[in-house]
Every structure is written in C-alpha cells, then in structure tokens.
Write a protein that holds these residues in place. Structure first.
Motif, PDB file in Angstrom:
ATOM      1  N   ASP A  64     -13.000  -0.038   1.268  1.00 15.52           N
ATOM      2  CA  ASP A  64     -12.368   0.738   2.339  1.00 15.52           C
ATOM      3  C   ASP A  64     -10.851   0.576   2.321  1.00 15.52           C
ATOM      4  OD1 ASP A  64     -14.867   1.570   3.120  1.00 15.52           O
ATOM      5  OD2 ASP A  64     -15.041   0.155   4.786  1.00 15.52           O
ATOM      6  N   MET A  65     -10.369  -0.611   1.961  1.00 12.44           N
ATOM      7  CA  MET A  65      -8.928  -0.830   1.891  1.00 12.44           C
ATOM      8  C   MET A  65      -8.306   0.044   0.804  1.00 12.44           C
ATOM      9  SD  MET A  65      -6.861  -4.332   0.964  1.00 12.44           S
ATOM     10  CE  MET A  65      -7.468  -4.300  -0.715  1.00 12.44           C
ATOM     11  N   ASP A  66      -8.991   0.192  -0.331  1.00 12.49           N
ATOM     12  CA  ASP A  66      -8.562   1.054  -1.432  1.00 12.49           C
ATOM     13  C   ASP A  66      -7.203   0.634  -1.998  1.00 12.49           C
ATOM     14  OD1 ASP A  66      -8.397   3.057  -3.301  1.00 12.49           O
ATOM     15  OD2 ASP A  66      -7.946   4.657  -1.874  1.00 12.49           O
ATOM     16  N   ALA A  67      -7.191  -0.534  -2.645  1.00 10.40           N
ATOM     17  CA  ALA A  67      -5.964  -0.973  -3.313  1.00 10.40           C
ATOM     18  C   ALA A  67      -5.546   0.011  -4.394  1.00 10.40           C
ATOM     19  CB  ALA A  67      -6.168  -2.368  -3.909  1.00 10.40           C
ATOM     20  N   ASN A  68      -6.518   0.699  -4.977  1.00 11.14           N
ATOM     21  CA  ASN A  68      -6.184   1.723  -5.966  1.00 11.14           C
ATOM     22  C   ASN A  68      -5.301   2.804  -5.356  1.00 11.14           C
ATOM     23  OD1 ASN A  68      -6.569   3.346  -8.505  1.00 11.14           O
ATOM     24  ND2 ASN A  68      -7.585   4.704  -7.058  1.00 11.14           N
ATOM     25  N   GLY A  69      -5.539   3.119  -4.080  1.00 10.21           N
ATOM     26  CA  GLY A  69      -4.706   4.110  -3.402  1.00 10.21           C
ATOM     27  C   GLY A  69      -3.258   3.662  -3.310  1.00 10.21           C
ATOM     28  N   LEU A  70      -3.034   2.345  -3.225  1.00  8.52           N
ATOM     29  CA  LEU A  70      -1.676   1.816  -3.243  1.00  8.52           C
ATOM     30  C   LEU A  70      -1.055   2.008  -4.626  1.00  8.52           C
ATOM     31  CD1 LEU A  70       0.654   0.246  -1.907  1.00  8.52           C
ATOM     32  CD2 LEU A  70      -0.531  -1.881  -2.521  1.00  8.52           C
ATOM     33  N   CYS A 229       7.741  -6.068   2.443  1.00  5.71           N
ATOM     34  CA  CYS A 229       7.177  -7.233   3.141  1.00  5.71           C
ATOM     35  C   CYS A 229       7.300  -7.090   4.655  1.00  5.71           C
ATOM     36  CB  CYS A 229       7.877  -8.508   2.673  1.00  5.71           C
ATOM     37  SG  CYS A 229       7.435  -9.010   0.993  1.00  5.71           S
ATOM     38  N   TRP A 230       8.434  -6.578   5.122  1.00  9.12           N
ATOM     39  CA  TRP A 230       8.617  -6.453   6.565  1.00  9.12           C
ATOM     40  C   TRP A 230       7.755  -5.350   7.152  1.00  9.12           C
ATOM     41  CZ3 TRP A 230      14.695  -6.580   6.101  1.00  9.12           C
ATOM     42  CH2 TRP A 230      15.085  -7.863   5.708  1.00  9.12           C
ATOM     43  N   HIS A 231       7.630  -4.207   6.465  1.00 10.87           N
ATOM     44  CA  HIS A 231       6.759  -3.191   7.069  1.00 10.87           C
ATOM     45  C   HIS A 231       5.296  -3.633   7.012  1.00 10.87           C
ATOM     46  CE1 HIS A 231       6.643  -0.734   3.038  1.00 10.87           C
ATOM     47  NE2 HIS A 231       5.392  -1.076   3.265  1.00 10.87           N
ATOM     48  N   ASN A 232       4.959  -4.454   6.021  1.00 14.56           N
ATOM     49  CA  ASN A 232       3.618  -5.043   6.012  1.00 14.56           C
ATOM     50  C   ASN A 232       3.432  -5.968   7.209  1.00 14.56           C
ATOM     51  OD1 ASN A 232       2.101  -7.787   5.137  1.00 14.56           O
ATOM     52  ND2 ASN A 232       1.017  -6.017   4.289  1.00 14.56           N
ATOM     53  N   ASP A 233       4.434  -6.817   7.481  1.00 13.56           N
ATOM     54  CA  ASP A 233       4.348  -7.729   8.622  1.00 13.56           C
ATOM     55  C   ASP A 233       4.226  -6.966   9.941  1.00 13.56           C
ATOM     56  OD1 ASP A 233       4.575  -9.837   6.891  1.00 13.56           O
ATOM     57  OD2 ASP A 233       6.494 -10.566   7.641  1.00 13.56           O
ATOM     58  N   ILE A 234       5.030  -5.926  10.083  1.00 17.33           N
ATOM     59  CA  ILE A 234       5.004  -5.131  11.317  1.00 17.33           C
ATOM     60  C   ILE A 234       3.631  -4.502  11.524  1.00 17.33           C
ATOM     61  CG2 ILE A 234       5.905  -3.010  12.385  1.00 17.33           C
ATOM     62  CD1 ILE A 234       8.621  -3.696  11.052  1.00 17.33           C
ATOM     63  N   LEU A 235       3.096  -3.907  10.465  1.00 13.66           N
ATOM     64  CA  LEU A 235       1.854  -3.144  10.595  1.00 13.66           C
ATOM     65  C   LEU A 235       0.615  -4.030  10.579  1.00 13.66           C
ATOM     66  CD1 LEU A 235       2.876  -0.144   8.328  1.00 13.66           C
ATOM     67  CD2 LEU A 235       2.828  -0.224  10.819  1.00 13.66           C
ATOM     68  N   SER A 236       0.741  -5.256  10.108  1.00 10.36           N
ATOM     69  CA  SER A 236      -0.411  -6.162  10.114  1.00 10.36           C
ATOM     70  C   SER A 236      -0.357  -7.159  11.265  1.00 10.36           C
ATOM     71  CB  SER A 236      -0.487  -6.928   8.787  1.00 10.36           C
ATOM     72  OG  SER A 236       0.649  -7.746   8.614  1.00 10.36           O
ATOM     73  N   TYR A 237       0.700  -7.125  12.071  1.00  9.02           N
ATOM     74  CA  TYR A 237       0.879  -8.130  13.122  1.00  9.02           C
ATOM     75  C   TYR A 237      -0.328  -8.191  14.066  1.00  9.02           C
ATOM     76  CZ  TYR A 237       2.287 -10.352  17.431  1.00  9.02           C
ATOM     77  OH  TYR A 237       2.304 -11.164  18.542  1.00  9.02           O
ATOM     78  N   ASN A 238      -0.802  -7.047  14.514  1.00 10.45           N
ATOM     79  CA  ASN A 238      -1.875  -7.040  15.509  1.00 10.45           C
ATOM     80  C   ASN A 238      -3.137  -7.699  14.965  1.00 10.45           C
ATOM     81  OD1 ASN A 238      -2.956  -6.464  18.050  1.00 10.45           O
ATOM     82  ND2 ASN A 238      -3.775  -4.492  17.375  1.00 10.45           N
ATOM     83  N   LYS A 239      -3.498  -7.344  13.748  1.00 10.61           N
ATOM     84  CA  LYS A 239      -4.683  -7.932  13.138  1.00 10.61           C
ATOM     85  C   LYS A 239      -4.489  -9.434  12.940  1.00 10.61           C
ATOM     86  CE  LYS A 239      -5.152  -8.080   8.819  1.00 10.61           C
ATOM     87  NZ  LYS A 239      -5.280  -7.886   7.352  1.00 10.61           N
ATOM     88  N   PHE A 318      -0.034   3.072   6.500  1.00  9.38           N
ATOM     89  CA  PHE A 318      -0.404   3.911   7.643  1.00  9.38           C
ATOM     90  C   PHE A 318      -1.771   4.561   7.449  1.00  9.38           C
ATOM     91  CE2 PHE A 318       3.878   3.416   9.144  1.00  9.38           C
ATOM     92  CZ  PHE A 318       3.821   3.697  10.499  1.00  9.38           C
ATOM     93  N   ASP A 319      -2.155   4.792   6.199  1.00 10.55           N
ATOM     94  CA  ASP A 319      -3.436   5.452   5.923  1.00 10.55           C
ATOM     95  C   ASP A 319      -4.577   4.459   5.734  1.00 10.55           C
ATOM     96  OD1 ASP A 319      -2.096   7.859   5.985  1.00 10.55           O
ATOM     97  OD2 ASP A 319      -1.890   8.008   3.799  1.00 10.55           O
ATOM     98  N   CYS A 320      -4.256   3.190   5.526  1.00 10.27           N
ATOM     99  CA  CYS A 320      -5.250   2.203   5.108  1.00 10.27           C
ATOM    100  C   CYS A 320      -6.095   1.691   6.279  1.00 10.27           C
ATOM    101  CB  CYS A 320      -4.545   1.023   4.431  1.00 10.27           C
ATOM    102  SG  CYS A 320      -5.644  -0.257   3.845  1.00 10.27           S
ATOM    103  N   ALA A 321      -7.409   1.624   6.052  1.00  5.36           N
ATOM    104  CA  ALA A 321      -8.316   1.132   7.093  1.00  5.36           C
ATOM    105  C   ALA A 321      -8.069  -0.341   7.412  1.00  5.36           C
ATOM    106  CB  ALA A 321      -9.766   1.324   6.640  1.00  5.36           C
ATOM    107  N   ARG A 322      -7.479  -1.088   6.500  1.00  4.70           N
ATOM    108  CA  ARG A 322      -7.229  -2.520   6.710  1.00  4.70           C
ATOM    109  C   ARG A 322      -6.273  -2.751   7.868  1.00  4.70           C
ATOM    110  NH1 ARG A 322      -7.412  -7.010   2.818  1.00  4.70           N
ATOM    111  NH2 ARG A 322      -5.873  -8.622   3.264  1.00  4.70           N
ATOM    112  N   TYR A 323      -5.375  -1.787   8.139  1.00  4.00           N
ATOM    113  CA  TYR A 323      -4.339  -1.992   9.147  1.00  4.00           C
ATOM    114  C   TYR A 323      -4.562  -1.184  10.415  1.00  4.00           C
ATOM    115  CZ  TYR A 323      -2.318  -4.220   5.132  1.00  4.00           C
ATOM    116  OH  TYR A 323      -2.140  -5.042   4.049  1.00  4.00           O
ATOM    117  N   ALA A 324      -5.380  -0.134  10.342  1.00  3.54           N
ATOM    118  CA  ALA A 324      -5.780   0.643  11.523  1.00  3.54           C
ATOM    119  C   ALA A 324      -4.599   1.011  12.410  1.00  3.54           C
ATOM    120  CB  ALA A 324      -6.820  -0.151  12.325  1.00  3.54           C
ATOM    121  N   VAL A 325      -3.628   1.720  11.837  1.00  8.69           N
ATOM    122  CA  VAL A 325      -2.431   2.114  12.569  1.00  8.69           C
ATOM    123  C   VAL A 325      -2.684   3.422  13.317  1.00  8.69           C
ATOM    124  CG1 VAL A 325       0.002   2.725  12.386  1.00  8.69           C
ATOM    125  CG2 VAL A 325      -0.965   0.992  10.862  1.00  8.69           C
TER     126      VAL A 325
END
Length: 343
Positions: A64-70, A229-239, A318-325
């Motif tokens: 579901d995360m789809d690292a290939n999509g990255l 790294c920072w946009h990852n931190d921002i978007l993963s903070y809640n999880k 933003f599209d990834c199910a891992r972060y649920a934005v």
C-alpha cells in the motif's frame, strides 16, 4: 549541541488538530512520472515476497505504501532495468529502517552485513535476510554504476548506519537535539545521499570528484536533503507522535522545544524552512560553474535529478497511504501513546 533532560515533554500540544504548511504550492517544480511504473510495481511486490520474504499482514503495508511509486517520480527518466533497481533499494531502505527502529534486527549487525555486501556483493555470502536484500539490488547496481558512484554509495551507507547508531545511543542517554544538531544528523539518517547516488546510476553517469566536492554542488545536495527530510517529518509527525516515537526524531518537536512554540507554530516554522530550502536550491543552481561541455551535461542531469527528488517525494508523500494526508491540510491529532525510546 546536545542537551540531556529527564523530562521529554515538549511545549503544549493539547490542540486536537493542526494545519499543514502549504508545501505543494510552495514548491514550483513539476512532477514527472516514469512510464515503466506498472512493470516495476509488479516486480517490486514480487521482490518483497521472494527476497525480503515478507508475508501478510506485514507485506500489505509496504504494498500500500508503494515505494515503487516514489521511484517513479524521483527517477522519471530511468529505463526499466535501472528503475527496478532503484525501486528495490527504496523498498529495502523502508523495510530495514522499520526493522531497526522496532528492534526486529540489530542495527549493528545490519551495518556489518550490508557494508560487507556492498564491498563484495558477489563473493560475500550471508543467510541474513537484510544481507540477501542488499546482494539482490547491489549486484545489479554494480553492473552499470561507475566507480565513483559506487564508492560514494558505500561511503554514504557508512554515514547512514553511523547516524542511525548515534540516534539510538543519544535516545538511550536521554539526549535531545537543538535544531542545528538535529539537521546535521538528519542529513545522514535520512539516507538521502544514497538516493542521490542512484540519480547517477539511473542516468548512467559518473560525476568527477571535482564536481561532487564543489561547494555549490554540496549546497544543492544539502538543500534537497533538507527539504525532503523536513517535509517527511512534517507529514509523518501525526503518525509518529501517535505511535510513541521519540519526540526528538522529528524536526517539529525539536522546533517546539528550542523555540518554545506550540504545535501549529512549529508546523508553520518548519514550512518556512522548507520554503527557504527551495530558495537555497534555486540560488545555488544559478551559481553553478562550468567544467566543460560533457561534464556540464552530466551535472545538469544530476541537478535535475535533485529537483525531481524535491517535487517527486513531496507529491508521493501526499498520495501515500503511509502518511494519510488530508487534502484540506487539516490534520486531526491521533490518540497519543506514551513516549518510549526505540518504539
């Protein structure tokens, strides 16, 4: 600079929600998609089953995360072979990072095994799954990667594992980071320099040492590294906060602690840092020197690859199910588990 504290609480986080910075509109770079997505996706899923030996329910999260999509948006010009190697590496880094973080594997053993593989992927043998994953992608990487690119990949791997070990040690000792020390560690802990080596690999180029050591090129890499790294931190903070991750593993609580800001204030501050990183990237790109026609051609490909990482990674998050934005950028805080080092 590090400090040691007994109480790992951060400034007031009692609000029930926060608004994400407008990261997408702050990034003016286009996003492109590699046409080999479908084939690489199916091959990546098969690789997770055959080489990583993942089964349900664990494998479902990675599918579901789809690292290939990255990989598809960060290496949009790679041919099918090179995209597949990039996708397998991305899957490896997510899986191994999760395993080290959760204590499924010993980070020191992973370091020892994988570096041995990188130095001799053909002759070094191991029964460890993490090592077999390394052999699988790195033996294919070496088929076309230049000597400079290969050595830089190994060097960046050493820095990545050292940063992971330092973070674990700092956490055990109760150390917390100020913004500067966090940024310095995060630049290696995020494994971005490995991803940058894959830009060269995917494009079949091998940059000269005088290029990769140039201050302007390093500044471009730092700006890219920081933004991703920072946009990852921002978007993963809640999880992360809901799962009881150490508060000092993310730029947002680091900002809260050092600047005395509430959650929304820290989010806004981190968003401005991302905007500043893009400005740094644009400013340094305008200052690139010339190394001659052929080298300049390769440098242009590499710098465009860095740009793809900023825009592509952002879009993928933003599209990834891992972060649920949420599309409206309004994030409701998930129930918070107590902080536990290494959780």
């Amino acid at each position: 600079m590090l400090a040691t504290v007994a109480n790992t609480t951060t400034p007031d986080t009692e609000s029930s929600q926060f608004i994400l910075p407008d990261l997408i509109n702050d990034c003016h770079y286009p996003v492109r998609q590699n046409p080999h997505y479908d084939a690489a996706y199916h091959a990546s899923v098969q690789w997770l089953m055959d080489v990583a030996q993942l089964v349900e329910p664990e494998i479902r999260g990675y599918i579901d995360m789809d690292a290939n999509g990255l990989g598809v948006v960060c290496y949009p010009d790679a041919d099918a072979f090179h995209l597949q190697v990039c996708s397998d590496f991305l899957n490896w880094i997510f899986v191994i990072d999760d395993w080290m973080e959760s204590g499924v594997v010993d980070a020191r053993k992973v370091h020892e095994t994988c570096i041995s593989v990188f130095r001799d992927p053909i002759n070094f043998d191991t029964e460890r799954v993490d090592g077999k994953m390394c052999k699988s992608f790195f033996s294919r990487f070496k088929e076309t990667a230049g000597p400079g690119c290969t050595q830089r990949f190994i060097d960046a791997s050493e820095l990545y594992f050292a940063a992971v070990a330092k973070q674990v040690d700092d956490c055990a000792k109760g150390h917390v980071y100020d913004i500067g020390s966090y940024i310095a560690l995060r630049r290696h802990m995020g494994a971005m320099r490995l991803f940058f080596n894959l830009i060269e690999f995917a494009a079949r180029i091998d940059l000269p040492d005088e290029v990769v050591s140039h201050p302007v090129v390093k500044a471009l890499e730092d700006a890219t590294n920081d933004h991703v790294c920072w946009h990852n931190d921002i978007l993963s903070y809640n999880k992360e906060q809901s799962r009881g991750h150490a508060p000092w593993e993310n730029i947002v609580p680091v900002i809260m602690y050092e600047r005395g800001l509430d959650l929304q204030g820290a989010m806004d501050y981190a968003g401005q840092m991302c905007k500043d990183a893009i400005q740094r990237f644009d400013s340094n790109r305008a200052m690139l020197p010339s190394w001659g026609e052929e080298v300049d051609r390769q440098v242009a490909i590499y710098i465009e690859g860095l740009q793809h990482w900023i825009a592509g990674s952002l879009r993928w998050h933003f599209d990834c199910a891992r972060y649920a934005v949420s599309p409206d950028r309004i994030i409701k805080l998930l129930p918070k588990r107590p902080y536990k080092c290494g959780a």
